[in-house]
Motif scaffolding. Structure first.
Motif, mmCIF file in Angstrom:
data_model
loop_
_atom_site.group_PDB
_atom_site.id
_atom_site.type_symbol
_atom_site.label_atom_id
_atom_site.label_comp_id
_atom_site.label_asym_id
_atom_site.label_seq_id
_atom_site.Cartn_x
_atom_site.Cartn_y
_atom_site.Cartn_z
ATOM 1 N N THR A 46 50.881 11.337 -122.596
ATOM 2 C CA THR A 46 50.681 12.336 -121.547
ATOM 3 C C THR A 46 49.329 13.037 -121.632
ATOM 4 O OG1 THR A 46 51.844 14.023 -122.869
ATOM 5 C CG2 THR A 46 53.159 12.715 -121.342
ATOM 6 N N THR A 56 51.447 11.762 -112.628
ATOM 7 C CA THR A 56 50.857 12.548 -113.725
ATOM 8 C C THR A 56 50.693 14.018 -113.342
ATOM 9 O OG1 THR A 56 48.483 12.237 -113.235
ATOM 10 C CG2 THR A 56 49.590 10.480 -114.457
ATOM 11 N N GLN A 97 54.300 8.869 -117.096
ATOM 12 C CA GLN A 97 52.965 9.435 -116.907
ATOM 13 C C GLN A 97 51.886 8.481 -117.406
ATOM 14 O OE1 GLN A 97 52.814 13.573 -118.396
ATOM 15 N NE2 GLN A 97 53.387 14.120 -116.294
ATOM 16 N N TRP A 98 52.150 7.830 -118.511
ATOM 17 C CA TRP A 98 51.155 6.896 -119.038
ATOM 18 C C TRP A 98 50.952 5.722 -118.083
ATOM 19 C CZ3 TRP A 98 51.213 1.897 -121.460
ATOM 20 C CH2 TRP A 98 50.035 1.587 -122.156
ATOM 21 N N GLY A 116 48.721 13.969 -117.861
ATOM 22 C CA GLY A 116 49.996 14.259 -117.218
ATOM 23 C C GLY A 116 50.591 15.590 -117.620
ATOM 24 N N GLY A 166 53.177 16.545 -113.781
ATOM 25 C CA GLY A 166 53.678 17.344 -114.890
ATOM 26 C C GLY A 166 54.531 18.524 -114.483
ATOM 27 N N SER A 177 46.806 10.237 -119.959
ATOM 28 C CA SER A 177 47.113 10.120 -118.535
ATOM 29 C C SER A 177 46.864 11.429 -117.798
ATOM 30 C CB SER A 177 48.584 9.723 -118.355
ATOM 31 O OG SER A 177 49.445 10.735 -118.863
ATOM 32 N N THR A 208 45.608 18.182 -116.649
ATOM 33 C CA THR A 208 46.632 17.765 -117.607
ATOM 34 C C THR A 208 47.851 18.672 -117.521
ATOM 35 O OG1 THR A 208 44.889 16.982 -119.082
ATOM 36 C CG2 THR A 208 47.103 17.199 -120.017
ATOM 37 N N CYS A 218 57.815 10.542 -120.596
ATOM 38 C CA CYS A 218 56.394 10.538 -120.970
ATOM 39 C C CYS A 218 55.727 9.209 -120.625
ATOM 40 C CB CYS A 218 56.247 10.831 -122.459
ATOM 41 S SG CYS A 218 56.764 12.491 -122.949
ATOM 42 N N GLY A 277 56.238 12.489 -112.814
ATOM 43 C CA GLY A 277 55.822 11.680 -113.954
ATOM 44 C C GLY A 277 54.819 10.620 -113.561
#
Length: 486
Positions: A221, A116, A140-141, A226, A118, A224, A320, A137, A113
């Motif tokens: 996400t 980022t 990740q941000w 992510g 995923g 970021s 991503t 979530c 996370g």
């Protein structure tokens, strides 16, 4: 190394982490009060938040020093320590709620996370409570723009030491050129742009049909880069063409140097148009999309076909990791191009992972110069990127990064191969972890989870993810003896 200065700044960063954990705590209170597991979830966030705040306060009180004592060595130690501390405190909710069965699983999911990446150990994420989904979530941000960048923006007392922290978090990067007199102002400006784009994405997703919860989580996400989603099917869960095109737009936006958006706000249009990396990035994405549209078999109309290809290309090039199609079933040529796109990644100064377009461009120019040298040994041919002549020290740094990236990639592949995974899975899992992408091919493809990894491999690949997010140098320099000498 001044360990007192390291502990002092880590204390401030723990206060920031503790404050961030209060947000999902408040969300849980507001949304899940009265649910059967409410007390358990409340404890899952309250305990690490309180622990981080108390420990951070103690370190800040006992180790008070001047920010000028933060040198290069201290910067590397603080940045790596901050990310490890964030992961260790951030993993507690997974353990306290029983979502993760082992420490390795909790650490893997949390590092995935914050970096980022995923990659997930959950075969079905819908079983997680909403509060944990929100935190998942949100990690990740927070990791997208960077925990340390946020801390520098909030802690101007670091002074010149803040600049060293930012350089340590993004070594070789170009986003933190000091156009503003105070580095804290630069960090604030970048976070304001990041928050603004995230808000815009959340509103667009909501208007396109997502629920407010899904819109916020996916905005977190997407910007970021992510790729976490509250739904196992990722963006394919929604099935809306308009929504998928919006996600493509915001993924591409997040893959571009955020410093260019600052230039746009100052109406420096020419500087943005002349950016060499932006042109290379656009050419890479466009070329991969055209190739995919031609090579991937089309089952129906052109628009869905183009959308599926464009979505996968942009998702993987920007690292991503969202999915709307099983690209692992596409022809080998397209899969190879997608893997190469994973390696390249997005632009310097973006939230994307990978080696970055600018570095790969400089590598190509360096090879061209060396091919030119045997024919014209006395020619003077400096390396240029755009209109800028690159200093030899910077070129040497970029070459060293490429070598270290390759060695780390091979080490990650060896870890997977030692667990008896096939070659495709081993190689692409290492790329996916190092470039902070998430899905690879084979047993870590877009429709698979990483739950099948042995416990020790989860720890090892977590460290690969962390090294990739911190651009390698910040982590590996701490393994050298001279980093710890005074």
């Amino acid at each position: 190394m001044d360990l007192r200065a390291v502990a002092f700044v880590l204390g401030h960063l723990l206060l920031v982490v503790g404050g961030c954990l209060v947000v999902p705590l408040g969300f849980t209170v507001a949304v899940e009060a009265g649910e059967a597991r409410f007390a358990e979830e409340l404890f899952a966030f309250a305990a690490p938040a309180l622990a981080a705040l108390v420990l951070g306060g103690l370190l800040r009180w006992r180790c008070r020093v001047d920010g000028s004592r933060i040198g290069v060595r201290e910067g590397f130690a603080i940045v790596t320590g901050a990310w490890l501390a964030a992961a260790l405190f951030g993993m507690v909710p997974y353990l306290a709620t029983g979502a993760a069965a082992t420490w390795g699983e909790a650490f893997f999911e949390t590092v995935s996370g914050f970096t980022t990446t995923g990659a997930s150990i959950f075969p079905r994420v819908e079983v997680l409570p909403d509060g944990l989904q929100f935190w998942r979530c949100m990690t990740q941000w927070l990791g997208g723009m960077g925990i340390v960048v946020l801390s520098v923006a909030l802690l101007p007392m670091l002074g010149a030491g803040g600049y060293r922290l930012l350089k340590a978090e993004t070594p070789g990067g170009v986003v933190f050129e000091r156009e503003r007199p105070r580095i804290a102002d630069t960090a604030k400006a970048l976070w304001l742009i990041y928050v603004g784009l995230t808000t815009l994405a959340a509103l667009a997703y909501w208007l396109a049909g997502m629920s407010p919860f899904d819109a916020v989580c996916h905005a977190f996400t997407t910007l970021s880069t992510g790729g976490f989603s509250p739904h196992t099917e990722s963006i394919a869960y929604f099935g809306s063409p308009v929504l998928q095109w919006l996600v493509i737009l915001f993924m591409a936006t997040a893959g571009i140097n955020f410093g260019l958006y600052a230039l746009l706000l100052r109406r420096r249009w020419r500087a943005v148009a002349d950016d060499a990396e932006l042109r290379w990035f656009a050419a890479l994405v466009a070329g991969a999309v055209v190739l995919g549209v031609i090579v991937v078999p089309r089952a129906g109309e052109l628009e869905p076909h183009l959308r599926a290809v464009a979505f996968s290309v942009v998702s993987l090039v920007t690292t991503t990791g969202y999915a709307t199609a099983d690209f692992d079933a596409w022809p080998p040529l397209v899969r190879l191009v997608l893997v190469l796109g994973m390696v390249v990644g997005g632009c310097m100064g973006s939230t994307a992972g990978g080696m970055k377009v600018a570095r790969v461009g400089v590598f190509a120019k360096a090879v061209t110069r060396e091919l030119h040298r045997p024919i014209y040994p006395h020619a003077v041919r400096p390396l240029r990127w755009g209109r800028k002549v690159l200093e030899p020290d910077l070129v040497a740094n970029l070459m060293a990064f490429g070598s270290l990236y390759t060695m780390t990639f091979l080490a990650g592949a060896l870890v997977m191969a030692a667990c008896d995974y096939d070659l495709v899975t081993s190689l692409t899992a290492s790329i996916a972890a190092l470039s902070n992408i998430g899905p690879g091919l084979g047993l870590v493809g877009p429709t698979q989870s990483w739950a099948h990894l042995p416990e020790w491999a989860k720890w090892a690949m977590s460290l690969v993810m962390l090294a990739g997010r911190l651009e390698l140098f910040s982590v590996f320099v701490l393994l050298t003896p001279w980093a710890w000498r005074r």
